[in-house]
Write an enzyme that holds these catalytic residues in place. Structure first.
Site, PDB file in Angstrom:
ATOM      1  N   ARG A   1       0.859  -1.196   0.000  1.00  0.00           N
ATOM      2  CA  ARG A   1       0.000   0.000   0.000  1.00  0.00           C
ATOM      3  C   ARG A   1       0.896   1.246   0.000  1.00  0.00           C
ATOM      4  O   ARG A   1       1.183   1.809   1.060  1.00  0.00           O
ATOM      5  CB  ARG A   1      -0.902   0.012   1.233  1.00  0.00           C
ATOM      6  CG  ARG A   1      -1.955  -1.076   1.268  1.00  0.00           C
ATOM      7  CD  ARG A   1      -2.823  -0.918   2.508  1.00  0.00           C
ATOM      8  NE  ARG A   1      -4.057  -1.670   2.443  1.00  0.00           N
ATOM      9  CZ  ARG A   1      -4.252  -2.851   3.034  1.00  0.00           C
ATOM     10  NH1 ARG A   1      -3.294  -3.401   3.737  1.00  0.00           N
ATOM     11  NH2 ARG A   1      -5.417  -3.468   2.930  1.00  0.00           N
TER      12      ARG A   1
ATOM     13  N   ARG B   1       1.142  -1.532  -5.377  1.00  0.00           N
ATOM     14  CA  ARG B   1      -0.115  -0.884  -5.766  1.00  0.00           C
ATOM     15  C   ARG B   1       0.121   0.618  -5.861  1.00  0.00           C
ATOM     16  O   ARG B   1       0.734   1.203  -4.963  1.00  0.00           O
ATOM     17  CB  ARG B   1      -1.199  -1.169  -4.733  1.00  0.00           C
ATOM     18  CG  ARG B   1      -2.499  -0.449  -5.102  1.00  0.00           C
ATOM     19  CD  ARG B   1      -3.610  -0.765  -4.170  1.00  0.00           C
ATOM     20  NE  ARG B   1      -3.442  -0.088  -2.886  1.00  0.00           N
ATOM     21  CZ  ARG B   1      -4.287  -0.244  -1.879  1.00  0.00           C
ATOM     22  NH1 ARG B   1      -5.317  -1.066  -1.996  1.00  0.00           N
ATOM     23  NH2 ARG B   1      -4.103   0.385  -0.743  1.00  0.00           N
TER      24      ARG B   1
ATOM     25  N   GLU C   1     -12.398  -4.454  -6.847  1.00  0.00           N
ATOM     26  CA  GLU C   1     -12.976  -4.090  -5.550  1.00  0.00           C
ATOM     27  C   GLU C   1     -14.245  -3.250  -5.685  1.00  0.00           C
ATOM     28  O   GLU C   1     -14.655  -2.605  -4.738  1.00  0.00           O
ATOM     29  CB  GLU C   1     -11.937  -3.409  -4.659  1.00  0.00           C
ATOM     30  CG  GLU C   1     -11.103  -2.355  -5.303  1.00  0.00           C
ATOM     31  CD  GLU C   1      -9.964  -1.832  -4.404  1.00  0.00           C
ATOM     32  OE1 GLU C   1      -9.918  -2.143  -3.213  1.00  0.00           O
ATOM     33  OE2 GLU C   1      -9.148  -1.065  -4.937  1.00  0.00           O
TER      34      GLU C   1
ATOM     35  N   ASN D   1     -12.111  -5.687   1.034  1.00  0.00           N
ATOM     36  CA  ASN D   1     -12.455  -4.611   1.989  1.00  0.00           C
ATOM     37  C   ASN D   1     -13.368  -3.594   1.320  1.00  0.00           C
ATOM     38  O   ASN D   1     -14.389  -3.187   1.880  1.00  0.00           O
ATOM     39  CB  ASN D   1     -11.192  -3.893   2.474  1.00  0.00           C
ATOM     40  CG  ASN D   1     -10.243  -4.844   3.156  1.00  0.00           C
ATOM     41  OD1 ASN D   1     -10.633  -5.913   3.574  1.00  0.00           O
ATOM     42  ND2 ASN D   1      -8.985  -4.459   3.260  1.00  0.00           N
ATOM     43  N   ASP D   2     -12.975  -3.188   0.119  1.00  0.00           N
ATOM     44  CA  ASP D   2     -13.822  -2.225  -0.592  1.00  0.00           C
ATOM     45  C   ASP D   2     -14.989  -2.908  -1.285  1.00  0.00           C
ATOM     46  O   ASP D   2     -16.085  -2.349  -1.360  1.00  0.00           O
ATOM     47  CB  ASP D   2     -12.986  -1.438  -1.608  1.00  0.00           C
ATOM     48  CG  ASP D   2     -12.274  -0.281  -0.930  1.00  0.00           C
ATOM     49  OD1 ASP D   2     -12.935   0.450  -0.174  1.00  0.00           O
ATOM     50  OD2 ASP D   2     -11.055  -0.127  -1.124  1.00  0.00           O
TER      51      ASP D   2
ATOM     52  N   ARG E   1     -16.978   1.236   5.297  1.00  0.00           N
ATOM     53  CA  ARG E   1     -16.104   0.280   5.995  1.00  0.00           C
ATOM     54  C   ARG E   1     -15.466   0.857   7.253  1.00  0.00           C
ATOM     55  O   ARG E   1     -14.941   0.116   8.079  1.00  0.00           O
ATOM     56  CB  ARG E   1     -15.010  -0.222   5.046  1.00  0.00           C
ATOM     57  CG  ARG E   1     -14.077   0.850   4.583  1.00  0.00           C
ATOM     58  CD  ARG E   1     -13.165   0.368   3.473  1.00  0.00           C
ATOM     59  NE  ARG E   1     -11.886  -0.087   3.958  1.00  0.00           N
ATOM     60  CZ  ARG E   1     -10.858  -0.396   3.178  1.00  0.00           C
ATOM     61  NH1 ARG E   1     -10.986  -0.336   1.850  1.00  0.00           N
ATOM     62  NH2 ARG E   1      -9.728  -0.781   3.675  1.00  0.00           N
TER      63      ARG E   1
HETATM   64  C1  PEP Z   1      -9.280  -3.836  -0.257  1.00  0.00           C
HETATM   65  O1  PEP Z   1     -10.034  -2.897  -0.515  1.00  0.00           O
HETATM   66  O2  PEP Z   1      -9.681  -4.996  -0.028  1.00  0.00           O
HETATM   67  C2  PEP Z   1      -7.834  -3.641  -0.191  1.00  0.00           C
HETATM   68  C3  PEP Z   1      -7.023  -4.657  -0.004  1.00  0.00           C
HETATM   69  O3  PEP Z   1      -7.348  -2.373  -0.290  1.00  0.00           O
HETATM   70  P1  PEP Z   1      -7.430  -1.290   0.905  1.00  0.00           P
HETATM   71  O4  PEP Z   1      -7.796  -2.028   2.154  1.00  0.00           O
HETATM   72  O5  PEP Z   1      -6.103  -0.642   1.014  1.00  0.00           O
HETATM   73  O6  PEP Z   1      -8.493  -0.364   0.429  1.00  0.00           O
HETATM   74 MG    MG Z   2      -9.305  -1.099  -1.403  1.00  0.00          MG
END
Ligand code: PEP
Ligand code: MG
Length: 580
Positions: free
Chosen positions: A298, A334, A433, A456-457, A467
């Site tokens: 990240r 990323r 995502e 996550n997104d 979230r």
């Molecule tokens: C996600 O969205 O699942 C992800 C891995 O990226 P981040 O948590 O940094 O948004």
């Molecule tokens: Mg994400």
């Protein structure tokens, strides 16, 4: 003893004294105390007044000596407010009559006081509002405890209690003596939570009002495995938690023995377990825990420092360090995922009205092309140092991916012109995502070199749940049947198109979902390095046919509760001793 329930971030137990970190915009929620605590609250108030007047006296004398009487007058005024009997009596009567907690009573009376100044027509008196705020903070600091905002200078290990932490504050925690964290705000996949997990700090968040229920110096237990915070535990509870703490240390010792064993299922299917990292040195931590590379770096965390945007050379240096730490294993970098809860919000003059749906991620990069190309050049320069892959976040439409690809070609041309070598065949993938990308997965498979599912997104956008918002965290779950079906379809499409597919959301590191993910065909999971040993342990106990059977059954359920219960039972059968 008081038990508070929140959301777990990292399993494990931390026992220690509380330190309260004061948030900028401190709000004390309404809280009353039982009748037998009224005298204690009055004593707390009395002590806060005495301490504050003493501190102010010292500051007044210091300024008097160094800058003269006029400068010292500011604190003379503060002392005057605190020695005003009527003010103190108003606070005391709230405690006596309404049984209000001392912090709440103080905050309420001081805010009324501020309002009186705000309504005055004399601008000089209006200015006094700031002084009143200052006095309020000083009193609250004393009531709620010592040590706040000075984490860098802690002399002994502590439990950090705060309303919220920014990702930047969280990023610096390892430089302090903080060993556990409890927060009012936050949700399981907020970036603050992700960082806490990376640091392996036991934490419970989303507790609503822990920062006002616990005072500085109170003994506290953070039970990250059971989503609990215990304030002022009695001796029996403390004993029990000391035992659990020791059991955790034993369990992590046993798990680390798995480091050199291969990550294969019982029927010899290789499953790659990679690390999610936020800072370059974590790549080496992952390698030491038996990781197969970096599945998600990240990079936006390069911005989380007072100096702001990192230069091309600074970025190159960070990427180089991560690549070296991976010791020849793949490193997936990323591009900046700025916006939403990360960086740009804290700096923008006009805050996003709806940050999760605003100018974030690849959108932000494509609208700030100079910044984006600088990053792409830095990644390309580092691409010759190892097996480097490039990944773009939050792709919604094919056009965005194509524009990102064009920017990459531009950056390559820049380097070529400057005579700098790079890997012209660098693999470029996308994070899947958003629901739109999941629906158009087949088309995307024709354009990308690899796919990484960011649950996550994806959960946030598929289920329409912020979230990072503790108020809706009960709706945010990876067990939702719609999500499970979306994952199955995405993985199936990638397998058919022969596009490598991995998963890097928090779900990938949760043992609860490991068997399901294997069962739908995923063979590449990326997670916080600390989660690798336990997931590996589970993988080594299961066969792919077993996993497929479990996935089929999980996909047949209609509600998330059925899914969670079923997966928990299946996982417990495999890992009877471990807390799931
Ligand atoms: C996600 O969205 O699942 C992800 C891995 O990226 P981040 O948590 O940094 O948004
Ligand atoms: Mg994400």
């Amino acid at each position: 003893m008081e038990i508070l329930r929140g959301i777990s971030v990292t399993p494990g137990v931390a026992i220690g004294e509380a330190v309260i970190l004061e948030a900028e915009d401190y709000r004390i929620p309404y809280r009353t105390v039982p009748e037998d605590r009224v005298a204690a609250e009055l004593a707390r108030l009395e002590a806060a007044f005495t301490q504050s007047i003493e501190e102010l006296g010292k500051q007044r004398d210091y300024l008097n000596t160094h800058l003269g009487r006029e400068a010292a007058n500011v604190f003379v005024w503060h002392i005057g407010v605190l020695t005003d009997e009527r003010l103190r009596e108003s606070i005391e009567s709230l405690i006596l009559e309404k049984h209000a907690a001392a912090a709440y009573a103080t905050s309420t009376v001081m805010r009324n006081y501020q309002r009186r100044f705000m309504q005055m027509s004399d601008p000089l008196l209006v200015e006094r509002v700031r002084d009143v705020q200052d006095i309020e903070r000083r009193l609250l600091r004393s009531i709620l405890g010592e040590g706040r905002e000075d984490l860098a200078h802690l002399t002994k290990p502590v439990i950090l209690i705060a309303h919220d932490l920014t990702p930047t504050q969280t990023a610096h925690l390892p430089e302090t003596k903080v060993m556990g964290v409890a927060l009012d705000a936050g949700a399981a996949t907020s970036h603050t939570a992700i960082l806490l997990r990376s640091w392996g700090l036991p934490g419970v968040i989303g507790l609503n009002d822990v920062s006002t229920r616990i005072s500085g110096g109170d003994p506290v237990v953070v039970d990250g495995s059971n989503q609990l915070v215990v304030a002022n535990p009695n001796e029996a509870t403390l004993e029990e938690y000391r035992g659990r703490e020791a059991a955790y240390i034993r369990l992590s010792g046993k798990l680390s023995e798995l480091k050199d064993l291969p990550s294969v299922t019982r029927d010899d299917q290789r499953v790659y377990l990679c690390s999610n990292i936020e800072f370059p040195p974590e790549a080496k931590v992952g390698t030491d825990k038996g990781s197969d590379g970096v599945g998600l770096y990240r990079t936006e965390f390069l911005f989380m420092r007072p100096e702001g945007a990192p230069s091309e050379d600074e970025q190159y240096e960070a990427y180089r360090q991560a690549i070296l730490g991976a010791e020849g294993r793949p490193v997936t970098i990323r591009t900046f995922d700025l916006g939403a809860d990360k960086y740009t919000q804290q700096r923008s003059y006009e805050q996003e009205r709806n940050p999760m749906l605003g100018l974030r991620s690849i959108r932000y990069s494509l609208q700030n092309l100079d910044m984006f190309k600088t990053q792409l050049r830095a990644i390309l320069r580092a691409s010759v140092l190892g097996d480097v892959r490039l990944m773009v976040p939050l792709i919604v439409s094919l056009m965005e991916f194509r524009q990102a690809k064009m920017a990459l070609h531009d950056a390559m041309e820049d380097l070529e012109e400057a005579g700098v070598t790079c890997n012209g065949k660098i693999r470029m993938g996308m994070m899947l995502e958003t629901p739109a990308a999941a629906i158009q997965v087949k088309e995307f498979c024709r354009e990308v070199d690899f796919m990484s599912i960011g649950t996550n997104d994806l959960i946030q956008y598929l289920l329409a749940v912020d979230r990072g918002n503790e108020r809706v965290s009960q709706y945010y779950t990876a067990s939702n049947p719609a999500l499970l079906r979306a994952l199955r379809d995405v993985v199936r499409a990638c397998i058919q198109a022969e596009v490598e597919c991995s998963i890097c959301g928090e779900m990938a590191g949760q043992p609860l979902y490991t068997i399901f993910l294997l069962g739908i065909g995923l063979r590449n999971l990326s997670m916080a390095p600390g989660n690798i040993p336990e997931v590996k342990k589970l993988i080594r106990l299961v066969s792919t046919t077993q996993a497929q059977r479990v996935a089929r059954r999980a996909l047949s359920f209609e509600t998330e509760r059925q899914v969670t219960n079923y997966l928990r039972d299946e996982t417990r059968k495999m890992l009877p001793e471990d807390p799931i």
